[in-house]
Design a protein around this motif. Structure first.
Motif, PDB file in Angstrom:
ATOM      1  N   MET A  43      -7.675   7.277  -5.375  1.00 51.56           N
ATOM      2  CA  MET A  43      -7.013   8.347  -6.098  1.00 51.56           C
ATOM      3  C   MET A  43      -7.553   8.443  -7.535  1.00 51.56           C
ATOM      4  O   MET A  43      -7.798   9.528  -8.052  1.00 51.56           O
ATOM      5  CB  MET A  43      -5.487   8.129  -6.135  1.00 51.56           C
ATOM      6  CG  MET A  43      -4.830   8.144  -4.767  1.00 51.56           C
ATOM      7  SD  MET A  43      -5.186   9.640  -3.815  1.00 51.56           S
ATOM      8  CE  MET A  43      -4.484   9.239  -2.217  1.00 51.56           C
ATOM      9  N   VAL A  44      -7.734   7.267  -8.164  1.00 48.98           N
ATOM     10  CA  VAL A  44      -8.281   7.265  -9.531  1.00 48.98           C
ATOM     11  C   VAL A  44      -9.697   7.841  -9.528  1.00 48.98           C
ATOM     12  O   VAL A  44     -10.066   8.630 -10.402  1.00 48.98           O
ATOM     13  CB  VAL A  44      -8.290   5.837 -10.139  1.00 48.98           C
ATOM     14  CG1 VAL A  44      -8.976   5.828 -11.500  1.00 48.98           C
ATOM     15  CG2 VAL A  44      -6.876   5.297 -10.268  1.00 48.98           C
ATOM     16  N   GLU A 100       1.583   6.059 -13.043  1.00 45.37           N
ATOM     17  CA  GLU A 100       2.329   4.815 -13.270  1.00 45.37           C
ATOM     18  C   GLU A 100       1.416   3.647 -13.633  1.00 45.37           C
ATOM     19  O   GLU A 100       1.882   2.606 -14.070  1.00 45.37           O
ATOM     20  CB  GLU A 100       3.087   4.423 -11.982  1.00 45.37           C
ATOM     21  CG  GLU A 100       4.243   5.349 -11.649  1.00 45.37           C
ATOM     22  CD  GLU A 100       4.721   5.121 -10.208  1.00 45.37           C
ATOM     23  OE1 GLU A 100       4.460   4.041  -9.652  1.00 45.37           O
ATOM     24  OE2 GLU A 100       5.349   6.050  -9.669  1.00 45.37           O
ATOM     25  N   ARG A 101       0.125   3.802 -13.389  1.00 41.96           N
ATOM     26  CA  ARG A 101      -0.778   2.665 -13.521  1.00 41.96           C
ATOM     27  C   ARG A 101      -1.777   2.816 -14.687  1.00 41.96           C
ATOM     28  O   ARG A 101      -2.747   2.069 -14.758  1.00 41.96           O
ATOM     29  CB  ARG A 101      -1.598   2.504 -12.223  1.00 41.96           C
ATOM     30  CG  ARG A 101      -0.775   2.361 -10.962  1.00 41.96           C
ATOM     31  CD  ARG A 101      -0.898   0.974 -10.394  1.00 41.96           C
ATOM     32  NE  ARG A 101      -0.176   0.798  -9.147  1.00 41.96           N
ATOM     33  CZ  ARG A 101       1.134   0.550  -9.090  1.00 41.96           C
ATOM     34  NH1 ARG A 101       1.852   0.502 -10.195  1.00 41.96           N
ATOM     35  NH2 ARG A 101       1.716   0.370  -7.923  1.00 41.96           N
ATOM     36  N   GLN A 156      -9.562  -2.598 -11.551  1.00 42.64           N
ATOM     37  CA  GLN A 156      -9.797  -3.532 -10.447  1.00 42.64           C
ATOM     38  C   GLN A 156      -8.512  -4.136  -9.901  1.00 42.64           C
ATOM     39  O   GLN A 156      -8.523  -4.740  -8.842  1.00 42.64           O
ATOM     40  CB  GLN A 156     -10.738  -4.637 -10.901  1.00 42.64           C
ATOM     41  CG  GLN A 156     -10.180  -5.475 -12.043  1.00 42.64           C
ATOM     42  CD  GLN A 156     -11.221  -6.430 -12.601  1.00 42.64           C
ATOM     43  OE1 GLN A 156     -12.346  -6.460 -12.140  1.00 42.64           O
ATOM     44  NE2 GLN A 156     -10.852  -7.199 -13.604  1.00 42.64           N
ATOM     45  N   SER A 157      -7.386  -3.977 -10.631  1.00 43.56           N
ATOM     46  CA  SER A 157      -6.145  -4.563 -10.155  1.00 43.56           C
ATOM     47  C   SER A 157      -5.412  -3.632  -9.177  1.00 43.56           C
ATOM     48  O   SER A 157      -4.378  -3.988  -8.640  1.00 43.56           O
ATOM     49  CB  SER A 157      -5.240  -4.896 -11.344  1.00 43.56           C
ATOM     50  OG  SER A 157      -4.753  -3.710 -11.936  1.00 43.56           O
ATOM     51  N   LEU A 158      -5.960  -2.447  -8.941  1.00 41.55           N
ATOM     52  CA  LEU A 158      -5.291  -1.487  -8.062  1.00 41.55           C
ATOM     53  C   LEU A 158      -5.655  -1.718  -6.593  1.00 41.55           C
ATOM     54  O   LEU A 158      -6.686  -2.315  -6.285  1.00 41.55           O
ATOM     55  CB  LEU A 158      -5.703  -0.054  -8.452  1.00 41.55           C
ATOM     56  CG  LEU A 158      -4.837   0.662  -9.484  1.00 41.55           C
ATOM     57  CD1 LEU A 158      -4.634  -0.165 -10.726  1.00 41.55           C
ATOM     58  CD2 LEU A 158      -5.448   2.002  -9.835  1.00 41.55           C
ATOM     59  N   SER A 159      -4.808  -1.194  -5.701  1.00 40.27           N
ATOM     60  CA  SER A 159      -5.128  -1.273  -4.275  1.00 40.27           C
ATOM     61  C   SER A 159      -6.233  -0.268  -3.953  1.00 40.27           C
ATOM     62  O   SER A 159      -6.534   0.621  -4.756  1.00 40.27           O
ATOM     63  CB  SER A 159      -3.889  -0.942  -3.452  1.00 40.27           C
ATOM     64  OG  SER A 159      -3.612   0.447  -3.558  1.00 40.27           O
ATOM     65  N   LEU A 218      -9.780   2.843   4.092  1.00 45.56           N
ATOM     66  CA  LEU A 218      -8.392   3.060   3.679  1.00 45.56           C
ATOM     67  C   LEU A 218      -7.468   3.075   4.901  1.00 45.56           C
ATOM     68  O   LEU A 218      -7.884   3.390   6.009  1.00 45.56           O
ATOM     69  CB  LEU A 218      -8.285   4.385   2.928  1.00 45.56           C
ATOM     70  CG  LEU A 218      -9.103   4.506   1.646  1.00 45.56           C
ATOM     71  CD1 LEU A 218      -8.883   5.866   1.007  1.00 45.56           C
ATOM     72  CD2 LEU A 218      -8.762   3.391   0.667  1.00 45.56           C
ATOM     73  N   ALA A 219      -6.207   2.734   4.642  1.00 42.24           N
ATOM     74  CA  ALA A 219      -5.205   2.756   5.708  1.00 42.24           C
ATOM     75  C   ALA A 219      -5.001   4.200   6.179  1.00 42.24           C
ATOM     76  O   ALA A 219      -5.134   5.131   5.384  1.00 42.24           O
ATOM     77  CB  ALA A 219      -3.887   2.190   5.184  1.00 42.24           C
ATOM     78  N   PRO A 220      -4.689   4.388   7.489  1.00 38.23           N
ATOM     79  CA  PRO A 220      -4.582   5.747   8.053  1.00 38.23           C
ATOM     80  C   PRO A 220      -3.682   6.681   7.238  1.00 38.23           C
ATOM     81  O   PRO A 220      -4.030   7.848   7.038  1.00 38.23           O
ATOM     82  CB  PRO A 220      -3.990   5.508   9.444  1.00 38.23           C
ATOM     83  CG  PRO A 220      -4.415   4.123   9.793  1.00 38.23           C
ATOM     84  CD  PRO A 220      -4.489   3.357   8.513  1.00 38.23           C
ATOM     85  N   ILE A 221      -2.559   6.164   6.745  1.00 33.71           N
ATOM     86  CA  ILE A 221      -1.642   7.032   5.986  1.00 33.71           C
ATOM     87  C   ILE A 221      -2.297   7.514   4.698  1.00 33.71           C
ATOM     88  O   ILE A 221      -2.171   8.659   4.298  1.00 33.71           O
ATOM     89  CB  ILE A 221      -0.296   6.310   5.707  1.00 33.71           C
ATOM     90  CG1 ILE A 221       0.614   7.145   4.788  1.00 33.71           C
ATOM     91  CG2 ILE A 221      -0.488   4.978   5.034  1.00 33.71           C
ATOM     92  CD1 ILE A 221       1.858   7.563   5.500  1.00 33.71           C
TER      93      ILE A 221
END
Lengths: 234, 293
Positions: free
Chosen positions: A142-143, A126-127, A133-136, A165-168
């Motif tokens: 992932m990228v 989707e991105r 740099q605009s991604l979380s 990174l967040a736990p999830i």
């Protein structure tokens, strides 16, 4: 597949690795765990030839790659997903993936690999036209993994993929690493998240002060008293 | 009114020349992270090449491009490989000394070989005045404007549409990650430096028929190009193009209405204002200076 013999390495006059020996067999998930500054990242940077060992040797599929240039190592099939993602910040996500398949080996398989990674990472799909740099942080990781897969590696090195990174998202990252290994790519992963890493790994090495202090099957390490105290906090 | 228009057109054409020179300078800075203080000397050497090629082979100055471009490209690659690369991991001040030293060495080598004389490349009809009603200019100047537009467009397409161009941008943005993609960064740096100085190779072919050639000619043209590069935002190609046009137009108007002595005062005054109010340059990102697009 990969064999490190008594490798010594460091930065300038500072020696970080004091004779590391380890091996990774085809199809395995092997992990190197240890504390901050123990030499985990330096080991991976040495394997991918970003730094050269001062002594010892590194072999990949029977070939000596000790003094090989970093870009040649990639062509042989070793790809590193570096710590803190290291994307090309002002290039689009698609361009980052295109850089992943830069080598002569990977270029002809670009389309096939692109389909593969976009199926594995729908969020990345989707991105594609956004600047990296605009991604979380999670999306960037992932990228970074997708970009690594684009180079058709036989052996993938992961340097702290769960860091920050967040736990999830951490759980998602480990799932992806498992999937990559299941599809036939050998994995060497370095982590401070010892518990989750040992759960997906076949074997593990414990590195302390630039030396391997322990190694064995992941299950065994997880039951080891020293490891439970020092790294798992149990 | 006529004069305003003529000055505007002349300013644009002068700006186009600064743009060609500056694009090469900013590309090398953005990717290789070297400020090439010898950029003007590559221009000077290329102008000498144009002069000798036209003198000995009797060809049109533009035809010499086929010799000048490969030679300057090769010279640039050589300088990167032999001089810059061994210093790449050292202190950035050392790199400044290296390129300043190269500049001085090149000027003095040419002074030794050819003396301080002025060499005039035949104009081959490029100094013909075109009278377009309100504006008057030389055909050679018009060609510079066309070449500048083609060059900036061409470099943009090259950097965004080709795999080598993307590899160049990737190396500029993250050198270690580029290596991990299998990019031979030392080769990328050589190619980038080669392309950067090829821009002044192109400039040399365009200006040799209009301006006299001498060992010091590079200093004259390149000082303002440094202003252009900083004003446009270090490493930004579109910024360099815009800044070059501004400097060119200001230069033309100030030179005409205030005189040649005062014009530099105006140009550098505007430069200082830009630095005070937009220190990162017109297009420069505040975050980092690796932006090339």
């Amino acid at each position: 597949m990969l064999k490190l013999n008594n490798v010594t390495a460091g930065y300038g006059s500072t020696t970080i690795l004091h004779g590391i020996s380890l091996d990774v067999n085809e199809g395995e998930i092997v992990t190197i765990v240890g504390g901050n500054g123990a030499g985990k990242s330096t080991t991976l940077r040495t394997i991918s030839s970003l730094i050269n060992p001062t002594s010892g040797s590194i072999e990949f599929e029977g070939r000596d790659i000790t003094k090989m240039a970093a870009h040649k190592v990639v062509e042989l099939g070793i790809t590193m997903v570096p710590e803190a993602r290291q994307l090309f910040p002002e290039m689009t996500v698609l361009e980052n993936l295109q850089m992943g398949s830069f080598t002569k080996v990977a270029r002809p398989r670009y389309k096939e690999k692109l389909d593969e990674v976009l199926t594995l990472f729908p969020r990345v799909a989707e991105r594609l036209s956004q600047e990296a740099q605009s991604l979380s942080g999670g999306e960037q990781q992932m990228v970074a993994i997708a970009r690594g897969m684009m180079s058709c590696p036989k052996l993938m090195l992961f340097d702290e993929p769960s860091l920050g990174l967040a736990p999830i998202v951490v759980t998602q990252v480990f799932d992806v690493v498992k999937k990559i290994a299941a599809s036939g790519t050998t994995v060497l992963i370095v982590e401070q998240n010892v518990f989750q890493t040992l759960q997906i790994a076949d074997r593990g090495y414990v590195i302390e002060n630039g030396e391997i202090s322990m190694n064995g099957p992941a299950q065994e390490l997880m039951g080891n008293d020293h490891i439970r105290k020092a790294y798992l906090g149990i | 009114m006529d004069l305003i228009f003529t000055n505007l057109v002349n300013g644009l054409m002068l700006g186009a020349l600064y743009a060609i020179v500056s694009v090469g300078l900013t590309l090398v800075f953005g990717i290789v992270k070297v400020i090439n203080f010898a950029h003007g000397e590559f221009l000077m050497v290329a102008m000498f090449l144009v002069f000798f090629a036209t003198a000995y082979f009797g060809v049109h100055p533009y035809v010499t491009l086929v010799v000048v471009l490969p030679l300057i490209f090769g010279l640039g690659m050589l300088v990167q490989r032999v001089l810059i690369e061994p210093l790449q991991d050292s202190d950035e001040h050392i790199m400044i000394f290296a390129t300043v030293g190269l500049s001085i060495a090149m000027i003095n080598l040419m002074l030794m070989l050819f003396g301080p004389d002025i060499y005039s490349t035949p104009s081959s009809g490029l100094r013909t005045v075109v009278d377009m009603g309100p504006a008057m200019f030389l055909t050679g100047q018009l060609n510079i404007l066309i070449a500048a537009i083609a060059l900036v467009g061409g470099i943009h397409l090259f950097l965004t549409r080709t795999q080598l161009g993307r590899a160049i941008r990737a190396t500029g943005q993250n050198r270690a990650a580029a290596q991990l993609m299998g990019i031979n960064v030392s080769w990328v740096y050589m190619v980038t430096f080669g392309i950067g100085v090829s821009c002044v190779g192109l400039a040399a072919v365009l200006i040799a028929p209009l301006y006299p050639t001498s060992p010091e000619v590079g200093q004259y043209f390149v000082l303002l190009s440094f202003v252009v590069v900083v004003m446009g935002g270090l490493g930004s190609i579109s910024g360099a193009l815009l800044a070059a046009m501004i400097i060119g137009i200001v230069d033309a108007f100030a030179g005409f209405y205030l005189g040649a002595n005062v014009k530099d005062l105006v140009v550098f005054g505007i430069f200082l204002l830009v630095l005070i109010f937009r220190p990162q340059g017109l297009f420069g990102g505040a975050r980092n200076m690796s932006h090339v697009s």
